[in-house]
Design a protein around this motif. Structure first.
Motif, PDB file in Angstrom:
ATOM      1  N   TRP A 260      -4.499   5.306   8.875  1.00  8.75           N
ATOM      2  CA  TRP A 260      -5.488   5.195   9.944  1.00  8.75           C
ATOM      3  C   TRP A 260      -6.034   3.772  10.054  1.00  8.75           C
ATOM      4  CZ3 TRP A 260      -6.030   8.054  13.978  1.00  8.75           C
ATOM      5  CH2 TRP A 260      -7.170   7.959  14.765  1.00  8.75           C
ATOM      6  N   ALA A 261      -6.129   3.077   8.940  1.00  9.73           N
ATOM      7  CA  ALA A 261      -6.547   1.674   8.984  1.00  9.73           C
ATOM      8  C   ALA A 261      -5.530   0.861   9.778  1.00  9.73           C
ATOM      9  CB  ALA A 261      -6.695   1.113   7.569  1.00  9.73           C
ATOM     10  N   TRP A 262      -4.248   1.134   9.566  1.00 12.81           N
ATOM     11  CA  TRP A 262      -3.193   0.448  10.325  1.00 12.81           C
ATOM     12  C   TRP A 262      -3.270   0.820  11.803  1.00 12.81           C
ATOM     13  CZ3 TRP A 262       0.961   1.899  13.362  1.00 12.81           C
ATOM     14  CH2 TRP A 262       1.903   0.917  13.626  1.00 12.81           C
ATOM     15  N   ILE A 263      -3.506   2.086  12.100  1.00 15.90           N
ATOM     16  CA  ILE A 263      -3.603   2.550  13.485  1.00 15.90           C
ATOM     17  C   ILE A 263      -4.726   1.820  14.214  1.00 15.90           C
ATOM     18  CG2 ILE A 263      -4.289   4.519  14.921  1.00 15.90           C
ATOM     19  CD1 ILE A 263      -1.440   4.733  13.991  1.00 15.90           C
ATOM     20  N   GLY A 264      -5.889   1.706  13.575  1.00 13.34           N
ATOM     21  CA  GLY A 264      -7.030   1.065  14.230  1.00 13.34           C
ATOM     22  C   GLY A 264      -6.734  -0.367  14.618  1.00 13.34           C
TER      23      GLY A 264
ATOM     24  N   LEU B 276      -7.405  -1.515  -1.157  1.00 14.76           N
ATOM     25  CA  LEU B 276      -7.023  -0.100  -1.099  1.00 14.76           C
ATOM     26  C   LEU B 276      -5.822   0.161  -2.008  1.00 14.76           C
ATOM     27  CD1 LEU B 276      -7.189   0.910   2.687  1.00 14.76           C
ATOM     28  CD2 LEU B 276      -8.574   1.841   0.850  1.00 14.76           C
ATOM     29  N   ALA B 277      -4.809  -0.713  -1.879  1.00 14.90           N
ATOM     30  CA  ALA B 277      -3.589  -0.556  -2.669  1.00 14.90           C
ATOM     31  C   ALA B 277      -3.876  -0.632  -4.163  1.00 14.90           C
ATOM     32  CB  ALA B 277      -2.562  -1.620  -2.267  1.00 14.90           C
ATOM     33  N   VAL B 278      -4.749  -1.573  -4.553  1.00 14.69           N
ATOM     34  CA  VAL B 278      -5.094  -1.732  -5.968  1.00 14.69           C
ATOM     35  C   VAL B 278      -5.728  -0.462  -6.522  1.00 14.69           C
ATOM     36  CG1 VAL B 278      -6.645  -2.945  -7.551  1.00 14.69           C
ATOM     37  CG2 VAL B 278      -5.296  -4.238  -5.891  1.00 14.69           C
TER      38      VAL B 278
ATOM     39  N   LEU C 124       1.900  20.458  -6.420  1.00 15.33           N
ATOM     40  CA  LEU C 124       1.253  20.676  -5.126  1.00 15.33           C
ATOM     41  C   LEU C 124      -0.058  19.897  -5.052  1.00 15.33           C
ATOM     42  CD1 LEU C 124       1.051  22.061  -2.391  1.00 15.33           C
ATOM     43  CD2 LEU C 124       0.025  24.043  -3.545  1.00 15.33           C
ATOM     44  N   LYS C 125      -0.812  19.905  -6.158  1.00 15.84           N
ATOM     45  CA  LYS C 125      -2.058  19.140  -6.210  1.00 15.84           C
ATOM     46  C   LYS C 125      -1.786  17.652  -6.021  1.00 15.84           C
ATOM     47  CE  LYS C 125      -5.942  18.028  -9.274  1.00 15.84           C
ATOM     48  NZ  LYS C 125      -6.524  18.228 -10.631  1.00 15.84           N
ATOM     49  N   GLY C 126      -0.728  17.161  -6.661  1.00 16.95           N
ATOM     50  CA  GLY C 126      -0.377  15.758  -6.518  1.00 16.95           C
ATOM     51  C   GLY C 126       0.017  15.414  -5.093  1.00 16.95           C
ATOM     52  N   PHE C 127       0.751  16.327  -4.434  1.00 21.58           N
ATOM     53  CA  PHE C 127       1.156  16.085  -3.043  1.00 21.58           C
ATOM     54  C   PHE C 127      -0.057  16.057  -2.122  1.00 21.58           C
ATOM     55  CE2 PHE C 127       2.321  17.775   1.153  1.00 21.58           C
ATOM     56  CZ  PHE C 127       3.214  16.780   1.563  1.00 21.58           C
ATOM     57  N   LEU C 128      -0.982  16.991  -2.312  1.00 25.71           N
ATOM     58  CA  LEU C 128      -2.184  17.010  -1.469  1.00 25.71           C
ATOM     59  C   LEU C 128      -3.014  15.748  -1.689  1.00 25.71           C
ATOM     60  CD1 LEU C 128      -3.243  20.763  -1.848  1.00 25.71           C
ATOM     61  CD2 LEU C 128      -2.085  19.664   0.102  1.00 25.71           C
ATOM     62  N   GLY C 129      -3.100  15.290  -2.954  1.00 21.92           N
ATOM     63  CA  GLY C 129      -3.798  14.038  -3.226  1.00 21.92           C
ATOM     64  C   GLY C 129      -3.108  12.858  -2.566  1.00 21.92           C
ATOM     65  N   PHE C 130      -1.786  12.851  -2.598  1.00 21.89           N
ATOM     66  CA  PHE C 130      -0.987  11.817  -1.929  1.00 21.89           C
ATOM     67  C   PHE C 130      -1.293  11.762  -0.433  1.00 21.89           C
ATOM     68  CE2 PHE C 130       2.923  11.918   0.691  1.00 21.89           C
ATOM     69  CZ  PHE C 130       3.287  10.580   0.656  1.00 21.89           C
ATOM     70  N   VAL C 131      -1.342  12.931   0.206  1.00 18.55           N
ATOM     71  CA  VAL C 131      -1.653  12.975   1.642  1.00 18.55           C
ATOM     72  C   VAL C 131      -3.075  12.493   1.899  1.00 18.55           C
ATOM     73  CG1 VAL C 131      -1.966  14.515   3.628  1.00 18.55           C
ATOM     74  CG2 VAL C 131       0.000  14.827   2.110  1.00 18.55           C
ATOM     75  N   PHE C 132      -4.009  12.895   1.041  1.00 19.44           N
ATOM     76  CA  PHE C 132      -5.417  12.528   1.202  1.00 19.44           C
ATOM     77  C   PHE C 132      -5.598  11.009   1.103  1.00 19.44           C
ATOM     78  CE2 PHE C 132     -10.007  13.138  -0.363  1.00 19.44           C
ATOM     79  CZ  PHE C 132     -10.471  13.383   0.913  1.00 19.44           C
ATOM     80  N   LEU C 133      -4.786  10.350   0.291  1.00 19.78           N
ATOM     81  CA  LEU C 133      -4.851   8.892   0.168  1.00 19.78           C
ATOM     82  C   LEU C 133      -4.039   8.198   1.256  1.00 19.78           C
ATOM     83  CD1 LEU C 133      -4.449   8.606  -3.711  1.00 19.78           C
ATOM     84  CD2 LEU C 133      -6.527   8.127  -2.412  1.00 19.78           C
ATOM     85  N   PHE C 134      -2.969   8.844   1.683  1.00 16.68           N
ATOM     86  CA  PHE C 134      -2.096   8.242   2.696  1.00 16.68           C
ATOM     87  C   PHE C 134      -2.802   8.138   4.046  1.00 16.68           C
ATOM     88  CE2 PHE C 134       1.175   7.868   5.837  1.00 16.68           C
ATOM     89  CZ  PHE C 134       2.228   7.202   5.227  1.00 16.68           C
ATOM     90  N   VAL C 135      -3.525   9.174   4.431  1.00 18.52           N
ATOM     91  CA  VAL C 135      -4.123   9.224   5.775  1.00 18.52           C
ATOM     92  C   VAL C 135      -5.062   8.047   6.055  1.00 18.52           C
ATOM     93  CG1 VAL C 135      -5.622  10.547   7.322  1.00 18.52           C
ATOM     94  CG2 VAL C 135      -3.795  11.699   6.056  1.00 18.52           C
ATOM     95  N   PRO C 136      -6.026   7.706   5.180  1.00 17.55           N
ATOM     96  CA  PRO C 136      -6.882   6.553   5.491  1.00 17.55           C
ATOM     97  C   PRO C 136      -6.118   5.232   5.554  1.00 17.55           C
ATOM     98  CG  PRO C 136      -7.393   7.450   3.310  1.00 17.55           C
ATOM     99  CD  PRO C 136      -6.514   8.424   3.988  1.00 17.55           C
ATOM    100  N   VAL C 137      -5.084   5.067   4.711  1.00 19.54           N
ATOM    101  CA  VAL C 137      -4.282   3.845   4.784  1.00 19.54           C
ATOM    102  C   VAL C 137      -3.585   3.774   6.138  1.00 19.54           C
ATOM    103  CG1 VAL C 137      -2.278   2.638   3.815  1.00 19.54           C
ATOM    104  CG2 VAL C 137      -3.969   3.681   2.295  1.00 19.54           C
TER     105      VAL C 137
ATOM    106  N   ALA D 102       0.829  -1.211   0.000  1.00 19.96           N
ATOM    107  CA  ALA D 102       0.000   0.000   0.000  1.00 19.96           C
ATOM    108  C   ALA D 102       0.862   1.260   0.000  1.00 19.96           C
ATOM    109  CB  ALA D 102      -0.931  -0.010   1.209  1.00 19.96           C
ATOM    110  N   VAL D 103       1.893   1.283   0.842  1.00 16.90           N
ATOM    111  CA  VAL D 103       2.777   2.455   0.897  1.00 16.90           C
ATOM    112  C   VAL D 103       3.507   2.632  -0.425  1.00 16.90           C
ATOM    113  CG1 VAL D 103       4.849   3.399   1.994  1.00 16.90           C
ATOM    114  CG2 VAL D 103       3.043   2.396   3.399  1.00 16.90           C
ATOM    115  N   SER D 104       3.907   1.526  -1.042  1.00 20.18           N
ATOM    116  CA  SER D 104       4.580   1.586  -2.331  1.00 20.18           C
ATOM    117  C   SER D 104       3.671   2.205  -3.387  1.00 20.18           C
ATOM    118  CB  SER D 104       5.020   0.182  -2.770  1.00 20.18           C
ATOM    119  OG  SER D 104       5.626   0.211  -4.037  1.00 20.18           O
TER     120      SER D 104
END
Length: 390
Positions: free
Chosen positions: A66-70, A99-101, A51-64, A37-39
């Protein structure tokens, strides 16, 4: 057949706090799916470094993340190696794999699949907590609160899959907000069920290793895609040294955490530990992409601005996070190290702003130098402490 008869059990408390706990084989196996998933998230950023790509990256990174955190916090408190838990963990792994797919086009045509996959991770976690409600009376308050909040978040994500873009992403934001607020507002239940102080830093360290691995992969992939020459080789060495330095200054200090020492385990500090790691792992993933972009850039031209910000900004995020963790004592408490990390972050941001005309090897060399000074500072501090004790 013994596994069929086991139920969730409380793994924390005064007696459990003295128990030496390490990640189980199941937890290590579970982490493997996050490597993928991280890859994929890193690849998303690699394809769009704006900048748009970075914000999208963060937006996708956070739920992944958070799933690990839970799952990690559930296992920290209630882990049991029974067949039901194994099967539910397997279902979680399938959902994270989904998610990764869907990450590569996670903000466009694959966003519905991403939303459904994330909803499944949360519903699976709710099933785990329903078992806690049934079998662990002293944890029912916390489990019921989590079930309620996480279910609402999961429903929002599930509904979003059937709502058009961009409203879909509004529901994602609301779902993440509900998830975060649920954890933050459950203090009255959490205070009697603080996480195990030894197991938690180890699990966070393992996730940090997963993300650091992306930087190593970036070095190898970047060199393999380039015509082998002296400057590419030197850039690769600098890239590896950045990853090595970040590993050093995190893991050299994490053993001094007040969580591991089982001292003054206040709930507020545990939440700082949790949320303070988010910019760290985002910064590490960003750094990996930045290293690869630097290695693959034209050595005779100035490093493009987006790439310069990736590597300088990524490492700066890591340093800022480490400064906060040092300051609060969540890794080795040291005001001097906290100041050095903060100073390093400021220098790296300055380099990103003024380094417009610098070539790739100069940028990555300066970033590697800044990281190396942090290692040397830690060694100096450790030497001073040893001398003082003698």
């Amino acid at each position: 057949m013994k596994g069929w008869l086991q139920v969730p059990r409380l793994r924390i408390g005064e007696e459990a706090a003295d128990e030496h706990r390490h990640a189980t084989w199941l937890e290590l196996f579970y982490d493997l799916v996050y490597v993928v998933a991280v890859s994929q998230i890193a690849h998303y950023l690699y394809e769009d470094t704006s900048l748009k790509g970075f914000l999208g990256f963060v937006f996708l990174f956070v739920p992944v993340w958070w799933a690990w955190i839970g799952t990690t916090f559930y296992a920290n408190r209630f882990d049991s190696d029974d067949i039901k838990h194994r099967l539910l963990t397997g279902l979680q792994m399938l959902a994270v794999a989904a998610l990764a797919v869907n990450i590569h086009h996670g903000l466009s045509e694959s966003s519905a699949g991403f939303a459904i996959a994330y909803a499944v991770t949360r519903f699976t976690l709710v099933l785990e907590y329903l078992r806690v409600i049934k079998h662990i009376p002293e944890a029912r308050g916390l489990a019921k609160y989590y079930c309620f909040g996480f279910s609402i978040a999961a429903i929002l994500w599930l509904i979003s899959a059937f709502i058009p873009i961009p409203i879909r992403f509004v529901l994602w934001g609301l779902g993440l907000a509900v998830d975060f607020i649920t954890g933050i507002t459950a203090k009255r239940f959490q205070v009697a069920l603080l996480p195990h102080p030894e197991h938690l830093p180890e699990r966070f360290g393992l996730f940090t290793i997963i993300v650091l691995g992306e930087a190593i992969i970036a070095v190898v992939h970047g060199v393999s895609e380039q015509k082998w020459d002296t400057q590419s080789a030197i850039s690769a060495v600098f890239g590896f040294s950045i990853a090595f330095s970040l590993w050093w200054i995190y893991f050299e200090n994490v053993s001094g955490s007040i969580l591991s020492a089982n001292v003054d385990r206040k709930l507020g500090l545990i939440q700082v530990w949790l949320y303070g790691h988010l910019p760290l792992v985002i910064g590490l993933a960003t750094t990996g992409v930045g290293v690869e972009k630097v290695i693959m850039s034209n050595v005779n031209q100035a490093l493009p601005t987006p790439y310069r910000w990736l590597i300088c900004g990524g490492v700066a995020m890591c340093m800022l996070s480490l400064s906060i963790l040092h300051r609060t004592g969540l890794i080795f408490r040291c005001k001097v190290r906290a100041k050095y990390r903060l100073g390093a972050a400021a220098i790296l941001i300055f380099l990103a702003v003024v380094g417009i005309s610098l070539q790739p090897i100069a940028i990555i060399g300066l970033v590697a130098f800044v990281c190396a000074t942090q290692v040397l500072e830690d060694l100096y501090q450790s030497g001073e402490l040893s001398t003082a004790k003698d």
